[in-house]
Write a protein that holds these residues in place. Structure first.
Motif, PDB file in Angstrom:
ATOM      1  N   PHE A 103      18.899  31.042  60.753  1.00 61.05           N
ATOM      2  CA  PHE A 103      19.859  30.447  61.593  1.00 61.05           C
ATOM      3  C   PHE A 103      20.740  29.429  61.290  1.00 61.05           C
ATOM      4  O   PHE A 103      20.564  28.925  60.241  1.00 61.05           O
ATOM      5  CB  PHE A 103      18.765  29.727  62.466  1.00 61.05           C
ATOM      6  CG  PHE A 103      17.712  30.566  63.432  1.00 61.05           C
ATOM      7  CD1 PHE A 103      18.105  31.370  64.306  1.00 61.05           C
ATOM      8  CD2 PHE A 103      16.355  30.918  62.613  1.00 61.05           C
ATOM      9  CE1 PHE A 103      17.000  32.137  64.972  1.00 61.05           C
ATOM     10  CE2 PHE A 103      15.598  31.648  63.303  1.00 61.05           C
ATOM     11  CZ  PHE A 103      15.923  32.484  64.513  1.00 61.05           C
ATOM     12  N   SER A 104      21.668  29.468  61.989  1.00 60.59           N
ATOM     13  CA  SER A 104      22.805  28.505  61.715  1.00 60.59           C
ATOM     14  C   SER A 104      22.388  27.159  62.780  1.00 60.59           C
ATOM     15  O   SER A 104      21.671  27.595  63.733  1.00 60.59           O
ATOM     16  CB  SER A 104      24.373  28.818  62.028  1.00 60.59           C
ATOM     17  OG  SER A 104      24.522  29.077  63.269  1.00 60.59           O
ATOM     18  N   ARG A 107      24.549  38.159  63.498  1.00 60.18           N
ATOM     19  CA  ARG A 107      24.247  39.473  62.532  1.00 60.18           C
ATOM     20  C   ARG A 107      24.364  39.021  61.006  1.00 60.18           C
ATOM     21  O   ARG A 107      23.557  39.531  60.322  1.00 60.18           O
ATOM     22  CB  ARG A 107      25.444  40.397  63.031  1.00 60.18           C
ATOM     23  CG  ARG A 107      25.069  40.963  64.352  1.00 60.18           C
ATOM     24  CD  ARG A 107      26.125  42.037  64.864  1.00 60.18           C
ATOM     25  NE  ARG A 107      26.245  43.369  64.109  1.00 60.18           N
ATOM     26  CZ  ARG A 107      25.258  44.263  64.206  1.00 60.18           C
ATOM     27  NH1 ARG A 107      24.560  44.247  65.064  1.00 60.18           N
ATOM     28  NH2 ARG A 107      25.537  45.235  63.327  1.00 60.18           N
ATOM     29  N   SER A 108      25.253  38.328  60.642  1.00 61.41           N
ATOM     30  CA  SER A 108      25.212  37.995  59.282  1.00 61.41           C
ATOM     31  C   SER A 108      24.110  37.092  59.026  1.00 61.41           C
ATOM     32  O   SER A 108      23.688  37.254  57.706  1.00 61.41           O
ATOM     33  CB  SER A 108      26.679  36.943  59.109  1.00 61.41           C
ATOM     34  OG  SER A 108      26.701  35.836  59.860  1.00 61.41           O
ATOM     35  N   GLU A 109      23.549  36.254  59.713  1.00 56.69           N
ATOM     36  CA  GLU A 109      22.185  35.492  59.498  1.00 56.69           C
ATOM     37  C   GLU A 109      20.893  36.453  59.437  1.00 56.69           C
ATOM     38  O   GLU A 109      20.118  36.192  58.481  1.00 56.69           O
ATOM     39  CB  GLU A 109      22.172  34.466  60.529  1.00 56.69           C
ATOM     40  CG  GLU A 109      22.979  33.252  60.184  1.00 56.69           C
ATOM     41  CD  GLU A 109      23.071  32.514  61.499  1.00 56.69           C
ATOM     42  OE1 GLU A 109      23.579  31.201  61.365  1.00 56.69           O
ATOM     43  OE2 GLU A 109      22.492  32.709  62.402  1.00 56.69           O
ATOM     44  N   GLU A 118      22.673  41.298  68.548  1.00 58.94           N
ATOM     45  CA  GLU A 118      21.925  40.207  67.667  1.00 58.94           C
ATOM     46  C   GLU A 118      20.178  40.378  68.085  1.00 58.94           C
ATOM     47  O   GLU A 118      19.521  39.624  67.578  1.00 58.94           O
ATOM     48  CB  GLU A 118      22.276  38.886  67.880  1.00 58.94           C
ATOM     49  CG  GLU A 118      23.800  38.726  67.500  1.00 58.94           C
ATOM     50  CD  GLU A 118      24.316  37.222  67.786  1.00 58.94           C
ATOM     51  OE1 GLU A 118      25.339  37.200  67.293  1.00 58.94           O
ATOM     52  OE2 GLU A 118      23.739  36.712  68.885  1.00 58.94           O
ATOM     53  N   SER A 119      20.113  41.344  68.941  1.00 57.54           N
ATOM     54  CA  SER A 119      18.590  41.356  69.543  1.00 57.54           C
ATOM     55  C   SER A 119      17.553  42.053  68.870  1.00 57.54           C
ATOM     56  O   SER A 119      16.799  42.815  69.189  1.00 57.54           O
ATOM     57  CB  SER A 119      18.648  42.165  70.938  1.00 57.54           C
ATOM     58  OG  SER A 119      19.179  43.392  70.879  1.00 57.54           O
ATOM     59  N   PHE A 120      17.611  41.935  67.373  1.00 55.08           N
ATOM     60  CA  PHE A 120      16.727  42.289  66.334  1.00 55.08           C
ATOM     61  C   PHE A 120      15.504  41.532  66.192  1.00 55.08           C
ATOM     62  O   PHE A 120      15.570  40.270  66.457  1.00 55.08           O
ATOM     63  CB  PHE A 120      17.195  42.581  65.056  1.00 55.08           C
ATOM     64  CG  PHE A 120      18.458  43.620  65.011  1.00 55.08           C
ATOM     65  CD1 PHE A 120      17.929  44.977  64.507  1.00 55.08           C
ATOM     66  CD2 PHE A 120      19.639  43.537  65.380  1.00 55.08           C
ATOM     67  CE1 PHE A 120      19.023  45.995  64.490  1.00 55.08           C
ATOM     68  CE2 PHE A 120      20.620  44.483  65.275  1.00 55.08           C
ATOM     69  CZ  PHE A 120      20.393  45.822  64.784  1.00 55.08           C
ATOM     70  N   TYR A 121      14.277  42.250  66.193  1.00 56.54           N
ATOM     71  CA  TYR A 121      13.067  41.475  66.106  1.00 56.54           C
ATOM     72  C   TYR A 121      13.065  40.925  64.663  1.00 56.54           C
ATOM     73  O   TYR A 121      13.152  41.528  63.811  1.00 56.54           O
ATOM     74  CB  TYR A 121      11.778  42.221  66.180  1.00 56.54           C
ATOM     75  CG  TYR A 121      11.530  43.065  67.589  1.00 56.54           C
ATOM     76  CD1 TYR A 121      12.381  42.494  68.747  1.00 56.54           C
ATOM     77  CD2 TYR A 121      10.992  44.178  67.619  1.00 56.54           C
ATOM     78  CE1 TYR A 121      12.111  43.052  69.761  1.00 56.54           C
ATOM     79  CE2 TYR A 121      11.024  44.866  68.923  1.00 56.54           C
ATOM     80  CZ  TYR A 121      11.449  44.292  69.954  1.00 56.54           C
ATOM     81  OH  TYR A 121      11.475  44.935  71.160  1.00 56.54           O
ATOM     82  N   LEU A 122      13.004  39.519  64.384  1.00 54.89           N
ATOM     83  CA  LEU A 122      13.077  38.835  63.243  1.00 54.89           C
ATOM     84  C   LEU A 122      11.963  39.184  62.190  1.00 54.89           C
ATOM     85  O   LEU A 122      12.204  39.342  61.149  1.00 54.89           O
ATOM     86  CB  LEU A 122      13.053  37.236  63.368  1.00 54.89           C
ATOM     87  CG  LEU A 122      14.295  36.702  64.062  1.00 54.89           C
ATOM     88  CD1 LEU A 122      14.212  35.182  64.393  1.00 54.89           C
ATOM     89  CD2 LEU A 122      15.697  36.821  63.058  1.00 54.89           C
ATOM     90  N   VAL A 165      23.384  44.711  59.086  1.00 55.36           N
ATOM     91  CA  VAL A 165      22.292  43.845  59.484  1.00 55.36           C
ATOM     92  C   VAL A 165      21.131  43.968  58.593  1.00 55.36           C
ATOM     93  O   VAL A 165      20.347  43.161  58.133  1.00 55.36           O
ATOM     94  CB  VAL A 165      21.653  44.132  61.027  1.00 55.36           C
ATOM     95  CG1 VAL A 165      20.539  43.325  61.106  1.00 55.36           C
ATOM     96  CG2 VAL A 165      22.918  43.607  62.181  1.00 55.36           C
ATOM     97  N   MET A 166      20.889  45.335  58.499  1.00 58.26           N
ATOM     98  CA  MET A 166      19.699  45.621  57.495  1.00 58.26           C
ATOM     99  C   MET A 166      20.274  46.744  56.382  1.00 58.26           C
ATOM    100  O   MET A 166      21.090  47.270  56.507  1.00 58.26           O
ATOM    101  CB  MET A 166      18.511  46.366  58.238  1.00 58.26           C
ATOM    102  CG  MET A 166      17.749  45.152  59.087  1.00 58.26           C
ATOM    103  SD  MET A 166      16.573  46.076  59.863  1.00 58.26           S
ATOM    104  CE  MET A 166      17.292  47.038  61.131  1.00 58.26           C
ATOM    105  N   ASP A 167      19.767  46.410  55.270  1.00 61.35           N
ATOM    106  CA  ASP A 167      20.021  47.322  54.168  1.00 61.35           C
ATOM    107  C   ASP A 167      19.648  48.645  54.204  1.00 61.35           C
ATOM    108  O   ASP A 167      18.431  49.191  53.667  1.00 61.35           O
ATOM    109  CB  ASP A 167      19.521  46.534  52.709  1.00 61.35           C
ATOM    110  CG  ASP A 167      20.199  47.416  51.612  1.00 61.35           C
ATOM    111  OD1 ASP A 167      21.158  48.208  51.461  1.00 61.35           O
ATOM    112  OD2 ASP A 167      19.674  47.182  50.346  1.00 61.35           O
ATOM    113  N   ILE A 168      20.111  49.477  55.222  1.00 63.88           N
ATOM    114  CA  ILE A 168      19.768  50.727  55.278  1.00 63.88           C
ATOM    115  C   ILE A 168      20.965  51.663  55.390  1.00 63.88           C
ATOM    116  O   ILE A 168      21.878  51.468  56.109  1.00 63.88           O
ATOM    117  CB  ILE A 168      18.913  50.974  56.632  1.00 63.88           C
ATOM    118  CG1 ILE A 168      17.749  50.019  56.724  1.00 63.88           C
ATOM    119  CG2 ILE A 168      18.354  52.645  56.800  1.00 63.88           C
ATOM    120  CD1 ILE A 168      17.016  50.260  58.084  1.00 63.88           C
TER     121      ILE A 168
END
Length: 359
Positions: A19-20, A28-30, A179-183, A217-220
């Motif tokens: 988080f910033s 998304r970068s975070e 940005e609604s990804f589950y952390l 967002v993810m390394d996929i």
């Protein structure tokens, strides 16, 4: 320590936690900066979450060369559903549905037919009332391709990106759709990547849509994203000309067609895993009955130790939980040997503590 050094340390800590300091949800970068190199690096799960502990024990076992359950890196295949497994699926409904309705109702560059316009209004009411029918789902699936037909792949991805960066999840404070990804689940993907698992997304959502959602967002890798497929054609192909009879030349373009190729749910997921991966996964993550076939394919008659994890939509305080659905999935997990993940009990946070459900 002077103020400048204190600020630098605080900023570094905020980035490490995803988080910033001046935003309420992880950007998304975070999200992309989340790194789980070892078991101690999980920050978004509760300390003793049983599902997390089972996953850690599993990974430790199968990556240990001295273990009888050791899996070579090239066979460490993990598959994830997308909506409801990696990101919010109730915003207020599935991402592709909301994108479709936006195209029909709010996009000045597209002129819907009278039927499309009427159905979009009907769908909005049904979503608000939680009464979407199978017939509505079938109409949306069949007409979605034509609504975006003629766009190049690049144009479509730009369209999806623009939409997800400008829209917000309904019912949650200050959370953009993109940005609604589950952390906690972003952490799982990072943890598996760090342990030399190859991660695939196997979604019921349209493939190019998921590629745009996940990018940065993810390394996929894009070729590791499998989904529902809509047709493509060459711009100069001609309506009645098959692609295998058309010569693609320098002045041609690849564009989206107007046909539905398949719907990637249930056994279709199993078929696509075989066709596109060519190896049986050893880990599977999902959240619904549409993922059950993928779970069973993964854990049944596997030459390696395998496991399936299913998320339970049981959090009614921080998310839009559905207790009856969650209880049904929990019973299925118990009956079939899947590991249940409780969003309510196992996730310390879902989107970040400053994202609140709006009552």
């Amino acid at each position: 320590m002077n103020k400048k050094k204190l600020l630098a340390c605080a900023l570094a800590a905020s980035i490490a936690w995803g988080f910033s300091m001046d935003t309420q949800a992880a950007s998304r970068s975070e999200l992309a900066a989340i790194q789980v190199n070892s078991a101690k690096d999980f920050h978004y799960w509760t300390a003793d979450a049983p599902a997390k502990e089972q996953l850690i024990a599993y990974v430790k076992d199968v990556t240990n060369k001295k273990s009888k359950n050791f899996i070579p890196a090239e066979d460490r295949i993990a598959v994830f559903d997308c909506d409801g497994t990696l990101l919010c699926e109730t915003a207020p409904f599935y991402f592709d549905w909301m994108l479709y309705i936006h195209r029909l109702q709010n996009d000045p560059t597209y002129t819907p037919t009278a039927e499309e316009k009427a159905r979009a209004a009907e769908f909005q009411k049904a979503i608000a009332a939680h009464k979407v029918t199978d017939e509505m789902d079938e109409f949306k699936n069949q007409t979605f391709p034509s609504v975006f037909a003629g766009m190049t792949p690049e144009e479509y991805k730009a369209y999806v990106t623009d939409y997800m960066n400008k829209t917000y999840v309904e019912g949650l404070s200050n959370l953009k759709t993109g940005e609604s990804f589950y952390l906690p689940m972003v952490e799982v993907v990072s943890y598996l990547n760090k342990n030399n698992f190859t991660v695939y997304i196997v979604s019921g959502c349209e493939r190019e849509t998921v590629r745009a959602l996940v990018k940065d967002v993810m390394d996929i890798a894009p070729n590791h994203i499998i989904g529902t497929d809509h047709s493509f054609r060459a711009m100069k192909q001609g309506k009645d000309v098959r692609a295998d009879f058309h010569d693609f030349k320098k002045d041609d373009k690849l564009v989206r067609g107007d046909k539905l190729e398949d719907i990637n749910v249930k056994t279709e997921k199993v078929i696509k895993i075989e066709r596109e991966i060519g190896k049986k996964p050893v880990l599977a993550f999902g959240n619904s009955s549409g993922d059950a076939s993928m779970f069973e394919y993964t854990i049944t008659n596997n030459k390696y130790k395998a496991a399936a994890f299913t998320l339970l939509c049981d959090d009614t305080t921080r998310e839009f939980g559905k207790p009856s659905k969650a209880e049904k999935m929990k019973k299925s997990a118990e009956a079939n040997g899947w590991t249940a993940i409780s969003m309510r009990d196992d996730f310390k946070t879902i989107y970040g503590d400053n994202v609140k459900r709006i009552k």
